[in-house]
Design a protein around this motif. Structure first.
Motif, PDB file in Angstrom:
ATOM      1  N   ARG A 165       0.355  -1.296  -0.034  1.00 32.29           N
ATOM      2  CA  ARG A 165      -0.178  -0.037   0.000  1.00 32.29           C
ATOM      3  C   ARG A 165       1.094   1.125   0.327  1.00 32.29           C
ATOM      4  O   ARG A 165       0.124   2.211  -0.783  1.00 32.29           O
ATOM      5  N   ALA A 166       2.071   1.699   0.844  1.00 30.48           N
ATOM      6  CA  ALA A 166       2.977   2.277   0.678  1.00 30.48           C
ATOM      7  C   ALA A 166       3.803   2.766  -0.729  1.00 30.48           C
ATOM      8  O   ALA A 166       3.895   4.102  -0.830  1.00 30.48           O
ATOM      9  N   VAL A 167       4.215   1.389  -1.078  1.00 27.32           N
ATOM     10  CA  VAL A 167       4.516   1.802  -2.487  1.00 27.32           C
ATOM     11  C   VAL A 167       3.401   1.690  -3.909  1.00 27.32           C
ATOM     12  O   VAL A 167       3.804   2.930  -4.573  1.00 27.32           O
ATOM     13  N   LEU A 168       2.065   1.590  -3.799  1.00 25.08           N
ATOM     14  CA  LEU A 168       1.330   2.029  -4.593  1.00 25.08           C
ATOM     15  C   LEU A 168       1.437   3.554  -4.627  1.00 25.08           C
ATOM     16  O   LEU A 168       0.672   4.376  -5.303  1.00 25.08           O
ATOM     17  N   GLY A 169       0.805   4.551  -3.260  1.00 29.33           N
ATOM     18  CA  GLY A 169       0.862   5.399  -2.216  1.00 29.33           C
ATOM     19  C   GLY A 169       1.599   6.424  -3.487  1.00 29.33           C
ATOM     20  O   GLY A 169       1.743   7.136  -4.166  1.00 29.33           O
ATOM     21  N   TYR A 170       3.567   5.887  -3.059  1.00 28.06           N
ATOM     22  CA  TYR A 170       4.863   6.444  -3.443  1.00 28.06           C
ATOM     23  C   TYR A 170       4.427   6.890  -5.207  1.00 28.06           C
ATOM     24  O   TYR A 170       4.271   8.017  -5.736  1.00 28.06           O
ATOM     25  N   LEU A 171       4.126   5.868  -6.027  1.00 30.24           N
ATOM     26  CA  LEU A 171       3.146   5.235  -7.158  1.00 30.24           C
ATOM     27  C   LEU A 171       2.820   6.373  -7.412  1.00 30.24           C
ATOM     28  O   LEU A 171       3.337   7.542  -8.977  1.00 30.24           O
ATOM     29  N   ARG A 172       1.732   6.892  -6.902  1.00 36.33           N
ATOM     30  CA  ARG A 172       0.428   7.875  -7.204  1.00 36.33           C
ATOM     31  C   ARG A 172       0.803   9.230  -7.204  1.00 36.33           C
ATOM     32  O   ARG A 172       0.848  10.124  -7.596  1.00 36.33           O
ATOM     33  N   ASP A 173       1.721   9.547  -5.638  1.00 34.27           N
ATOM     34  CA  ASP A 173       2.055  11.151  -5.390  1.00 34.27           C
ATOM     35  C   ASP A 173       2.886  11.267  -6.424  1.00 34.27           C
ATOM     36  O   ASP A 173       3.145  12.941  -6.147  1.00 34.27           O
ATOM     37  N   HIS A 174       3.192   9.932  -6.233  1.00 33.43           N
ATOM     38  CA  HIS A 174       4.666  11.096  -8.012  1.00 33.43           C
ATOM     39  C   HIS A 174       4.960  10.848  -9.216  1.00 33.43           C
ATOM     40  O   HIS A 174       6.016  11.045 -10.072  1.00 33.43           O
ATOM     41  N   ASP A 175       3.738  10.108  -9.878  1.00 31.90           N
ATOM     42  CA  ASP A 175       3.962  10.389 -10.829  1.00 31.90           C
ATOM     43  C   ASP A 175       4.131   9.587 -11.785  1.00 31.90           C
ATOM     44  O   ASP A 175       4.526   9.728 -12.808  1.00 31.90           O
ATOM     45  N   LEU A 176       4.991   8.441 -11.189  1.00 29.46           N
ATOM     46  CA  LEU A 176       5.847   7.603 -11.576  1.00 29.46           C
ATOM     47  C   LEU A 176       5.601   6.670 -12.807  1.00 29.46           C
ATOM     48  O   LEU A 176       6.391   6.050 -13.776  1.00 29.46           O
ATOM     49  N   VAL A 177       3.789   6.683 -12.527  1.00 27.11           N
ATOM     50  CA  VAL A 177       3.816   6.319 -14.370  1.00 27.11           C
ATOM     51  C   VAL A 177       4.122   6.181 -15.351  1.00 27.11           C
ATOM     52  O   VAL A 177       4.592   6.084 -16.797  1.00 27.11           O
ATOM     53  N   ARG A 178       3.879   7.883 -15.398  1.00 30.57           N
ATOM     54  CA  ARG A 178       4.005   9.446 -16.339  1.00 30.57           C
ATOM     55  C   ARG A 178       5.891   8.837 -16.348  1.00 30.57           C
ATOM     56  O   ARG A 178       6.324   9.364 -17.814  1.00 30.57           O
ATOM     57  N   ALA A 179       6.361   9.206 -15.459  1.00 31.22           N
ATOM     58  CA  ALA A 179       7.250   9.337 -15.601  1.00 31.22           C
ATOM     59  C   ALA A 179       8.090   8.015 -15.801  1.00 31.22           C
ATOM     60  O   ALA A 179       8.970   8.099 -17.284  1.00 31.22           O
ATOM     61  N   SER A 180       7.669   7.085 -15.313  1.00 31.23           N
ATOM     62  CA  SER A 180       8.922   5.437 -16.736  1.00 31.23           C
ATOM     63  C   SER A 180       8.207   5.848 -18.206  1.00 31.23           C
ATOM     64  O   SER A 180       9.008   6.014 -18.797  1.00 31.23           O
ATOM     65  N   ARG A 181       7.304   6.047 -18.776  1.00 24.04           N
ATOM     66  CA  ARG A 181       7.098   6.835 -20.161  1.00 24.04           C
ATOM     67  C   ARG A 181       7.997   7.672 -20.785  1.00 24.04           C
ATOM     68  O   ARG A 181       8.223   7.563 -22.246  1.00 24.04           O
ATOM     69  N   GLU A 182       8.114   9.323 -20.343  1.00 27.20           N
ATOM     70  CA  GLU A 182       8.632   9.970 -20.781  1.00 27.20           C
ATOM     71  C   GLU A 182      10.595   9.545 -20.869  1.00 27.20           C
ATOM     72  O   GLU A 182      10.792   9.538 -21.066  1.00 27.20           O
ATOM     73  N   ARG A 183      11.126   8.950 -18.509  1.00 28.77           N
ATOM     74  CA  ARG A 183      12.523   8.464 -18.874  1.00 28.77           C
ATOM     75  C   ARG A 183      12.882   7.712 -19.820  1.00 28.77           C
ATOM     76  O   ARG A 183      13.834   7.417 -20.114  1.00 28.77           O
ATOM     77  N   GLY A 184      11.459   6.573 -20.394  1.00 25.45           N
ATOM     78  CA  GLY A 184      11.438   5.441 -21.167  1.00 25.45           C
ATOM     79  C   GLY A 184      11.693   5.847 -22.435  1.00 25.45           C
ATOM     80  O   GLY A 184      12.728   5.165 -23.477  1.00 25.45           O
ATOM     81  N   ASP A 185      10.797   6.927 -22.945  1.00 22.18           N
ATOM     82  CA  ASP A 185      11.204   7.622 -24.251  1.00 22.18           C
ATOM     83  C   ASP A 185      12.785   7.831 -24.416  1.00 22.18           C
ATOM     84  O   ASP A 185      13.154   7.874 -25.716  1.00 22.18           O
ATOM     85  N   GLN A 186      12.837   8.979 -23.546  1.00 21.67           N
ATOM     86  CA  GLN A 186      14.375   9.604 -23.765  1.00 21.67           C
ATOM     87  C   GLN A 186      15.538   8.150 -23.482  1.00 21.67           C
ATOM     88  O   GLN A 186      16.026   8.340 -24.365  1.00 21.67           O
ATOM     89  N   LEU A 187      15.220   6.883 -22.453  1.00 18.31           N
ATOM     90  CA  LEU A 187      16.516   6.116 -22.247  1.00 18.31           C
ATOM     91  C   LEU A 187      16.324   5.491 -24.377  1.00 18.31           C
ATOM     92  O   LEU A 187      17.191   4.865 -24.335  1.00 18.31           O
ATOM     93  N   ASP A 188      14.840   4.770 -24.859  1.00 14.90           N
ATOM     94  CA  ASP A 188      15.147   4.417 -25.946  1.00 14.90           C
ATOM     95  C   ASP A 188      16.075   5.095 -27.493  1.00 14.90           C
ATOM     96  O   ASP A 188      16.677   4.815 -28.052  1.00 14.90           O
ATOM     97  N   SER A 189      16.159   7.035 -26.405  1.00 21.77           N
ATOM     98  CA  SER A 189      16.226   7.634 -28.329  1.00 21.77           C
ATOM     99  C   SER A 189      18.049   7.600 -27.281  1.00 21.77           C
ATOM    100  O   SER A 189      18.645   7.576 -28.637  1.00 21.77           O
ATOM    101  N   ALA A 190      18.213   7.641 -26.067  1.00 22.79           N
ATOM    102  CA  ALA A 190      19.818   7.781 -25.984  1.00 22.79           C
ATOM    103  C   ALA A 190      20.174   6.390 -26.678  1.00 22.79           C
ATOM    104  O   ALA A 190      21.925   6.211 -26.859  1.00 22.79           O
TER     105      ALA A 190
END
Length: 437
Positions: free
Chosen positions: A312-337
Motif C-alpha cells: 500500500r505504501a509503494v502504491l501510494g508513492y507511485l501515485r503521489d509522484h506520478d511515476l507511471v508518467r515518469a516511466s513513459r517519459e524517461r523510457g522514451d528518453q532512454l530509448d532515444s539515448a
C-alpha cells in the motif's frame, strides 16, 4: 573467511551498504547506477523512508495473523486502492510472497475454476521462450530450454505455442501486418489438437520480460489471442510480474492493448523490493466460481499484514509522484539515448521495449541476426564490464535458439532522473564497446 551463505553469485561480490533513488553504494563507498532495479524489481527507488515507516508501524502493531483466521485493515485498504487500477473485471486479490508463488496460485485458480464448473480441464498452454518462475509448475509453463533442462524429468504437463518476437519473427511471410492472426491461429490449432475440453488456461506476459528481452507484440496480437481463448472457454492468465506497476509506462502492460485477463499475476514492482510480495488476481467471475466450488490452496505467508502495508505504501508513492508518467517519459528518453549510442554498432541487432523496460540484443552478424556462440558469454562479460564502470545491468541469454542469444535488459527505478537516464545509456554503450569493440 568462509561464508555460510549459499550465494547466488559465481564469485565474491561487494557488500551493499545503502541506496537512494537509482543509486546503490557498497561498504567501500563505491557508487553504482542501478540500471536494472536489481532483477527489474525496484520501481519507486531505494531508500524511501515512507515505506520503511509503514512496514515498521504495522510490524509494531501486529506482524502476523493467519489469513484463515483474520483479515487486516492494511490488506483491506490495499486491495480497495489497487483493485480499480487492475485490468481485471471486479478484481479479487490473493497476496503471496513473490512471482513464482503468484503463478502457481494462478494455475491452481484456473484448474479449480473448471473443476467447479464440472469440467476436468488441466492442460495449461505457455509460450516458447517464456519465463514464469522457478517453482515446478511455473517452470513447466515456461519455455526457456536452458532453465528447464535440469528438471525435465519433473516437467511435461504444459504445452507451448508461438511467441511474438518481432526481431526473429516466426512468420516472416506475413510480418509485420499479419503476425497477430498467425499467432492466434497457432494457439487455436494447439487447443484443438490437445482437445478443448482439456485446456484450462493460456499464460503469457503482455510484453516478454527477461527471457526474450522486452519483446513488444504487434498491435493485433492480444485482441486475436483473447478472442481464441474466449471462443474455447480457456482462461487467459496475464503474467505481469515484470510489466506491472508502471514498468512499461502504463499501470499494467495489459493496458496498452485494452486486455482484460481472467487472472493476473504481479510481483516485483508491487512492493519495489521492500517486501517479498506477489499477487494473484482473479476476476469476479473466477473468484465467485472458485468460492462456490472450493479452492484447495494456501501458503503460510499469504495475505501477510506487513506485506499489505508495504504494498500500500509503494502504491501510494507511485501515485503521489506520478511515476507511471515518469516511466513513459524517461523510457522514451532512454530509448532515444540508447539508439544514439548504439544503433550503428555492428554487434547490436535490436533495441526495443516500452516505458522503462528496455533491451539491447547483441549479435555476431547484423545482416543475418546470427547470435554469438554461447561459449563466448557476451552478455555476462558486458554485465561485468558495466559493473566495473559503475552501472548495474541485467543479463539474459538463450533468446535466439534456446541456448544462444545475448541480451542486456534495462529496467531502472522509475525515479531515475533525466541526467541519470543519459548516463545509463552512455555507460551501457561503453560496456558494450569494452567487450565488442
Amino acid at each position: 573467511v568462509t561464508s555460510h551463505v549459499f550465494s547466488r553469485a559465481g564469485g565474491p561480490v561487494p557488500v551493499a551498504a545503502s541506496g537512494r533513488g537509482a543509486e546503490i553504494f557498497d561498504t567501500d563507498g563505491r557508487r553504482y547506477l542501478d540500471g536494472s532495479g536489481g532483477a527489474i524489481v525496484v520501481g519507486i527507488g531505494h531508500g524511501v523512508g515512507e515505506v520503511a515507516d509503514a512496514i515498521a508501524e504495522q510490524a509494531r502493531a501486529i506482524a502476523y495473523a493467519h489469513g484463515t483466521a483474520f483479515t487486516s485493515a492494511a490488506l483491506e485498504a490495499y486491495a480497495d486502492e489497487l483493485a480499480p487500477l487492475l485490468p481485471v473485471d471486479d478484481a479479487r486479490i490473493y497476496p503471496v510472497s513473490g512471482g513464482s508463488e503468484g503463478v502457481e496460485t494462478a494455475l491452481k485458480m484456473a484448474r479449480g475454476y473448471h473443476l467447479a464448473r464440472g469440467e476436468d480441464r488441466h492442460v495449461v498452454i505457455g509460450r516458447t521462450g517464456a519465463y514464469h518462475g522457478n517453482t515446478r509448475g511455473a517452470l513447466d509453463v515456461s519455455g526457456r530450454a536452458d532453465l528447464r533442462a535440469p528438471y525435465l524429468p519433473w516437467l511435461g504437463a504444459a504445452r507451448h505455442t508461438t511467441t511474438p518476437y518481432e526481431y526473429r519473427c516466426p512468420f516472416p511471410d506475413t510480418h509485420p501486418e499479419g503476425c497477430g492472426a498467425r499467432h492466434a491461429a497457432a494457439l487455436e490449432e494447439l487447443i484443438v489438437e490437445t482437445g478443448p475440453e482439456q485446456v484450462a488456461a493460456f499464460i503469457a506476459e503482455p510484453v516478454s520480460g527477461a527471457a526474450l528481452g522486452a519483446c513488444v507484440p504487434p498491435a493485433d496480437y492480444w485482441p486475436a489471442m483473447a478472442e481464441v481463448c474466449r471462443r474455447y472457454g480457456v482462461l487467459l492468465i496475464a503474467d505481469e510480474v515484470m510489466t506491472g506497476f508502471g514498468r512499461t509506462g502504463t499501470w499494467f502492460g495489459s493496458d496498452h492493448w485494452g486486455l482484460r485477463p481472467d487472472i493476473l499475476v504481479a510481483a516485483k514492482g508491487a512492493a519495489s523490493g521492500y517486501w517479498p510480495l506477489g499477487l494473484a488476481v482473479a476476476s469476479g467471475v473466477v473468484h465467485d466460481t472458485l468460492k462456490a466450488g472450493g479452492f484447495t490452496h494456501g501458503f503460510t505467508y499469504s495475505h501477510h499484514v506487513v506485506g499489505a502495508a508495504a504494498g500500500r505504501a509503494v502504491l501510494g508513492y507511485l501515485r503521489d509522484h506520478d511515476l507511471v508518467r515518469a516511466s513513459r517519459e524517461r523510457g522514451d528518453q532512454l530509448d532515444s539515448a540508447l539508439r544514439g549510442e548504439l544503433a550503428d554498432h555492428p554487434g547490436v541487432g535490436d533495441i526495443r521495449g516500452l516505458g522503462l523496460l528496455r533491451a539491447v540484443e547483441l549479435v555476431a552478424d547484423r545482416a543475418t541476426a546470427r547470435p554469438f556462440p554461447r561459449a563466448d558469454r557476451v552478455t555476462e562479460r558486458i554485465v561485468a564490464a558495466g559493473k566495473e564502470r559503475g552501472v548495474l545491468l541485467y543479463s539474459a541469454s538463450g533468446c535466439a535458439t534456446g541456448t544462444e542469444g545475448d541480451l542486456i535488459l534495462l529496467g531502472p527505478p522509475l525515479v531515475i532522473t533525466a541526467a541519470q537516464t543519459d548516463e545509463l545509456a552512455a555507460l551501457t554503450a561503453a560496456a558494450v564497446r569494452d567487450v565488442l569493440g
